[in-house]
Each structure stands twice: as C-alpha cells, then as structure tokens.
Design an enzyme around this catalytic site. Structure first.
Site: not given
Length: 330
Positions: A116, A257, A287
C-alpha cells in the site's frame, strides 16, 4: 545529458476501476455482517471488484491512457513505465503487459512491490530517473486486484478490499515539484499483514524435494496495523514537511492511503489538519492498495479541487511494514 532541468512535475492523471460494484449489502449476503457494522468501522459503503474478463494490466492500460490524454502526450512519448503493485497478472511482472497494451514502444517498464506504500515509493523512484536526466517522461501506475487473494469467508478482511488502478505522468522540468520525500521499512512487523506463499514438499528423486504451492489469502492483525499507521504516518508527514521547510498550515491537501476512514481521521487529528483538507474516497472504493492514492488524486483533480500550485502531502503505509510520504506541488 538533456538540459531541460533537474526537477519534475505531474502533468496528467487517470484512473480505472473494476466493472463490478460490491456493496455492503452484497457482503451481508456472503458473510455475517451489515452495512452499519462496516461503515462504522471502516467508512466504506462499496468497493469494485474485477470480473473474470478483467485483470490488472487492462486496468493499468485504461488508467495510463487517461493520464496520457490529460498530459497531451502519446504512448511513444514515454521513456519509462513503473507499475506499483503486489498483485501482478504474471509473477514475473505486469509492467511490460501495460507497456505492450499502451503501445509505448520506446518505454522501458518494470514493477515495484511495496504494497500500500507502492505508489509513493514509485513516485520517489521515478524522481531519481528524471532528476538525473536519464529519462524525460515517466508513466507511474499504481494498481492492485486484491479480490483474487481475499478470503471471502473472513468478514474482518473481505469487507475492506477493492480493485482498481491509478496513473500519473511525470515530466522533467527546471523547477522541482517533488519538494521532499521519506521512506521507511520495519520488517519486524511483517507478520501483521500478509499474503503468504505456502509451500508443499514435492519429491523429485531420492532424498531431494522442492517446495511447490501457492499464495494464501490475505491475513491481517487489524489492531496492530491501526496502531502502526496512526503512530508512523503523522511522524513521516512531519518529517517531509520539515525537509521541505513547510508546516501543516502550508498544505492545501493531504491524500493518505485509503485504508480505513478511522485511520485517516486519527492522522488528521494528530496533525491538526482540518477535515476539509483530507481527501477521502474510501467510502466508494474501499482499500485498493497501491491504487488508492492515485485514485483519490485523480478524482480530486477532475473535480476541480486540486488546482495549479497547490501543495499536497501524500502518504502510503502497509504491508512490509512500509511507510512512505512525499510533498508535491501540483
């Protein structure tokens, strides 16, 4: 060496999302959960997942085409393509597939794997090629197809992840719009977030075996990842601002993120950054790992929020454990 300058600028952005929307209500038909439970813990309402006809390379090509169109460039104008991903279509890498799909025949292409944090890491890597004058134009793609590796019976993880890709075009110029960056790794925390390979002994001949198997679904210690993120992300943002001789008050926007709305809120609170400066689209996309920052960035640009000259802090964090941040001027 080309004399255009020793800096860089983002001159275009683009995104691509998977075809299928998966709502919280859909998930409640798969596992024991509810829209209220998911939203209260993550801020997510829906996410997009790839169908059998889609893959990472196809998403990356679409995002790259949109970024090139905004930049007013053709694929042959690119010197380099960097793909930040942890879920390639080919274990040898998928950047080359994107290069071929775009028809960017002059561009070298390679993958970066930093989960990520991947997009911010890729940005910082690309900057080194541009600042030294080795290349003049770079396409950076952040993308992941995590639906392939989700345990759809585990309600603690299956509600979190979505698929997508985002891209930016970077161009060398005299003024450097990447004002500062920092990157860190703490391998002692690797076990908090995994997509592990599980080997099975395979006999070859007398006394000799090889380990053959496959990757296992994502596992995560959510409590530890939360603690890691809310401690390390504010710290790294403060460090890059210090290096750039800026303060949080100078920032126009912060794009983290998009892991979880609660994490983003906690980071904003610790840095005393007003919520209206914290860009979030986690509610619609979930996500998306390396895709999440460029997805949020492109959306804000196309909505007219981010304007020429705006100062933006970008910060990624995740498996590794890794965390990285940059300050850029749009």
């Amino acid at each position: 060496m080309n004399t255009l300058g020793s800096g860089l600028k983002i001159i275009g952005s683009g995104t691509a999302i998977a075809d299928q929307s998966l709502t919280n209500q859909d998930l409640s038909n798969i596992v024991e959960t509810s829209d209220e439970w998911i939203q209260s813990r993550t801020g997510m309402r829906q996410r997009y997942i790839c169908s059998a006809d889609e893959n990472l390379a196809s998403l990356g090509v679409k995002a790259g085409q949109k970024a090139l169109a905004m930049a007013g460039l053709q694929p042959d104008d690119l010197d380099l393509i960097i793909l930040a991903t942890s879920t390639p279509d080919d274990l040898f890498g998928s950047a080359a597939q994107i290069q071929g799909g775009l028809g960017a025949t002059r561009a070298f292409a390679f993958d970066v794997t930093a989960a990520c944090s991947g997009f911010v890491v890729g940005l910082n890597v690309a900057a080194q090629f541009l600042r030294t004058g080795v290349y003049q134009r770079v396409l950076l793609v952040g993308g992941d197809v995590l639906s392939r590796w989700v345990d759809w019976s585990d309600r603690t993880t299956c509600v979190l992840f979505g698929d997508g890709a985002g891209a930016v075009v970077l161009q060398r110029q005299a003024q450097d719009n990447l004002l500062a960056f920092e990157m860190y790794t703490d391998g002692s925390g690797n076990g908090c977030l995994n997509l592990p390979y599980q080997a099975v002994p395979q006999p070859l001949t007398a006394g000799k075996t090889v380990a053959q198997g496959t990757y296992q679904p994502i596992t995560m210690n959510g409590r530890e990842v939360y603690r890691f993120a809310v401690a390390k992300v504010p710290e790294i943002i403060e460090k890059v601002l210090f290096k750039a001789e800026l303060t949080t008050a100078d920032l126009d926007w912060v794009i983290l993120h998009q892991a979880n709305q609660r994490i983003m809120d906690a980071v904003g609170d610790r840095l005393a950054i007003p919520s209206e400066k914290m860009i979030s689209n986690v509610g619609n996309y979930g996500n998306t790992s390396a895709a999440s920052i460029p997805l949020a960035l492109d959306q804000a640009v196309r909505e007219g929020k981010i304007k020429e000259g705006d100062l933006i802090a970008l910060a990624g964090f995740g498996a590794g454990l890794t965390w990285a941040a940059s300050v850029v001027r749009w």
